[in-house]
Scaffold this motif. Sequence first.
Motif, short mmCIF file in Angstrom:
data_model
loop_
_atom_site.label_atom_id
_atom_site.label_comp_id
_atom_site.label_asym_id
_atom_site.label_seq_id
_atom_site.Cartn_x
_atom_site.Cartn_y
_atom_site.Cartn_z
N GLU A 96 0.84 -1.20 0.00
CA GLU A 96 0.00 0.00 0.00
C GLU A 96 0.88 1.26 0.00
O GLU A 96 0.64 2.20 -0.76
CB GLU A 96 -0.89 -0.03 1.25
N ARG A 97 1.93 1.23 0.81
CA ARG A 97 2.83 2.40 0.87
C ARG A 97 3.50 2.63 -0.49
O ARG A 97 3.62 3.77 -0.93
CB ARG A 97 3.92 2.17 1.92
N LEU A 99 2.42 1.79 -3.44
CA LEU A 99 1.45 2.29 -4.43
C LEU A 99 1.12 3.76 -4.21
O LEU A 99 1.01 4.53 -5.17
CB LEU A 99 0.16 1.46 -4.33
N THR A 100 0.99 4.13 -2.93
CA THR A 100 0.68 5.54 -2.63
C THR A 100 1.85 6.42 -3.08
O THR A 100 1.66 7.46 -3.73
CB THR A 100 0.44 5.72 -1.11
N LEU A 101 3.06 5.96 -2.76
CA LEU A 101 4.26 6.71 -3.13
C LEU A 101 4.35 6.88 -4.65
O LEU A 101 4.61 7.97 -5.16
CB LEU A 101 5.47 5.92 -2.63
N GLY A 103 1.91 6.58 -6.90
CA GLY A 103 0.79 7.38 -7.42
C GLY A 103 1.01 8.87 -7.18
O GLY A 103 0.66 9.71 -8.00
N ASP A 104 1.63 9.20 -6.03
CA ASP A 104 1.84 10.61 -5.68
C ASP A 104 3.12 11.17 -6.28
O ASP A 104 3.37 12.38 -6.19
CB ASP A 104 1.94 10.78 -4.15
N TRP A 147 -6.19 0.92 -11.20
CA TRP A 147 -5.86 2.27 -10.72
C TRP A 147 -7.16 3.03 -10.39
O TRP A 147 -7.22 3.81 -9.45
CB TRP A 147 -5.04 3.06 -11.74
N ARG A 150 -8.49 2.90 -7.02
CA ARG A 150 -7.76 3.73 -6.07
C ARG A 150 -8.03 5.21 -6.31
O ARG A 150 -7.37 6.07 -5.72
CB ARG A 150 -6.26 3.46 -6.17
#
Length: 184
Positions: A96-97, A99-101, A103-104, A147, A150
């Motif tokens: 999860e971390r 993917l967040t990283l 994506g951002d 994607w 999310r």
Amino acid sequence: MQNDPLSHGLWETTAPPAPPTSPLNGRIRADVAVVGCGYTGLSAALRLAESGAKVVALEAVEIGFGGAGRNVGLVNAGMWVMPREFPKALGADYGERALTLLGDAPGLVWETIAKHAIDCDPVRNGTLQCAVGASGLAEIEERARQWGERGAPVRVLTAAEAAKRIGSVAYAGALLDQRAGTIQ
Ligand SMILES: Cc1cc2nc3c(=O)[nH]c(=O)nc-3n(C[C@H](O)[C@H](O)[C@H](O)COP(=O)(O)OP(=O)(O)OC[C@H]3O[C@@H](n4cnc5c(N)ncnc54)[C@H](O)[C@@H]3O)c2cc1C
């Protein structure tokens, strides 16, 4: 500047001049020494300096000599791996971390460029991942679904919509990722 058309070529000749730097002579004291001035080293050095550390960044040849000065300039969110594969490979927490990283990440790039007025022709109008044939189309549809779950601003363009943007009718469709863009 290396002036070697076989290495940095177009990127080097079309970039604004690099900031002046000097060789390291003698001893120097710092809280952190960063070795290598590509994206990774410079970004780490910048963040550390912003948080108050005295940082020295050392480069063997010149800033951007490595991959950072020779790539395609795509500022992408994510990787070729499908989003749902991340938790499978890394576990729920780290997956999860990551993917967040990822994506951002383009957001961070655009923010950094704006904050420091970096002269690098930033264009944030999305990137296209073009689908070859039915299997390629199925793959980008699946990627868009994953994607999309999310909340990412991605969508599949039809073959006709893709052709309009690409100028070629060779593709079965394209995945438009509006988080992404290009830099010099
Ligand atoms: C052809 C190509 C196309 C690519 N396209 C894209 C793309 O479109 N989008 C994308 O996101 N990524 C792309 N990449 C990947 C991207 O370029 C790399 O992930 C990125 O450059 C890595 O940055 P870095 O700072 O870790 O390493 P580098 O940019 O390689 O920087 C390392 C630096 O360390 C220096 N160094 C090495 N050893 C020493 C030492 N002992 N002392 C001092 N300095 C040293 C080197 O001279 C170099 O300047 C592409 C890569 C290639 C090769």
